[in-house]
Enzyme design. Sequence first.
Site, PDB file in Angstrom:
ATOM      1  N   HIS A 221      -1.673   3.136  -6.257  1.00 25.15           N
ATOM      2  CA  HIS A 221      -0.282   2.584  -6.325  1.00 25.15           C
ATOM      3  C   HIS A 221       0.120   1.721  -5.248  1.00 25.15           C
ATOM      4  O   HIS A 221      -0.848   1.235  -4.261  1.00 25.15           O
ATOM      5  CB  HIS A 221       0.600   3.930  -6.180  1.00 25.15           C
ATOM      6  CG  HIS A 221       0.385   4.811  -4.848  1.00 25.15           C
ATOM      7  ND1 HIS A 221       0.583   4.364  -3.797  1.00 25.15           N
ATOM      8  CD2 HIS A 221      -0.241   5.969  -4.538  1.00 25.15           C
ATOM      9  CE1 HIS A 221      -0.038   4.990  -2.599  1.00 25.15           C
ATOM     10  NE2 HIS A 221      -0.524   6.122  -3.301  1.00 25.15           N
ATOM     11  N   CYS A 237      -5.080   8.866  -2.223  1.00 25.99           N
ATOM     12  CA  CYS A 237      -4.903   8.141  -3.346  1.00 25.99           C
ATOM     13  C   CYS A 237      -5.251   6.674  -2.933  1.00 25.99           C
ATOM     14  O   CYS A 237      -5.598   6.613  -1.629  1.00 25.99           O
ATOM     15  CB  CYS A 237      -3.163   7.964  -3.519  1.00 25.99           C
ATOM     16  SG  CYS A 237      -2.747   9.285  -4.527  1.00 25.99           S
TER      17      CYS A 237
END
Length: 466
Positions: A221, A237
Amino acid sequence: MKIPQIRAAVAACLCTLATACSLFNGVKHSEPTPPPPPPPAPSEPEPVATQRFEVAPDEDVVGVVQIVKSTKEDTLTDIARRFNVGYEEILRANPKVDPWLPGADRPIVVPTQFVIPNAPRTGVVINIAAMRLFYFPPHKSGEPQVVITHPIGIGKVGWATPEGVTKIVRRQADPTWRVPVSVIKEHRENGEELEKVIGPGPDNPLGKFAFYLQWPSYLIHGTNKPAGVGLRSSHGCIRLYPEDIAQLFNSVPVGTQVRVVNQPFVFGWHDGQLYMQAFDVLEDDTRGWKKAPKKLLSQSLAANLQKQLKAHNEQVNWDEVSVLSHDPRGVPVPISLANVSLDQVLASASKVQNHLPDGSTWDGKSDLPMDEATFHQMISEIEPGSSGGAPAPAGSTTPAGSATPAGSTTPAGSATPAGSTTPTRPGSTTTGSPSATPTTSAPAVKPRAPGPPVTSAAGSQSKSTQ
């Protein structure tokens, strides 16, 4: 009047006119001011592209090392963003430069040459040790292979980014972050209350775009804190600069394979020579780099590279390999040549102008300036950089967040979705990733204990773990 008198009068008139004409001719008219000379042409050439490369056959290295002169206003984070490298990458390449006050006209090494990781060149390949992503778009037979590469931020210690093979199952613009209970608890212990749901906007740590992976709770992301790119700053992440995730969001299709490897020492062939690019060993890498560095480095040499060495009648300069592994600078150096050092590579590097290269995704001004105080405040925070998960217990081989959250639907099949390998913690051998390839992490400060350097979760330089 007599004729002689008339002649005299006419002569006098003519003399008067001649004198008057000579006076007029003597008046000098001012000429127009010439235009200023054009500014001198810059002595340095334009910088070269740093993100998109064609990969030549039998080549493993793309890009070139570049050197720029800093301006009075520059910080290393400014130059890193300008040339699409991460914070640790720029620090590692310039160990003696103050990152916040490099000073005017200071030569800065920009590490924009990359050895491609030892992995199949398909889909997305992520080397967490290098904190860098490589995307290989599909190409037809006869067309050149292209690679697009960007710096990334990864999971901090205790929230490590897993290794293995998965795929993109969906993508979302303006994602909503549903904060896991474990992250809420962590923030509460640090005196901060988080909302359970954070919608799109400047406070959303997922940024404007997100790829959801087949691994539950792990995403690729953007970020609302670009300075965290190139650091161990998330809960597992993988985060990119806002401009980089926007580019990938528009070009990487759902279903694309994602392979995560941990290779701190990467080897590859370039211009007839074997190169090595060294990064720092990640702090939580458990493969024993101190005890048997040469054995592990030898294992990092892919079989095809070893065959090429024999075919070229070349040998590895293990003395140089030892120097590079103990003092990693993230710059590829030939190791099949005798008497070639990092200093010689830097001395021959291209000196270029200090501005955005062609093909840059950044506009050169967004998110600036980032001052030292703001940066350190960001580093001191517990960053909600992940969509979920909790740190795995010590000794566990399952990374934080790999379990399916309560109340969610488990993908068809077993706990490991079809087409995906079970993610593993850094340091372990991963099914689907290159065999026992070494791993690295953030930069380290000198002096340090023997063995490859390691870095702390925040990415700040630290002594080797004892």
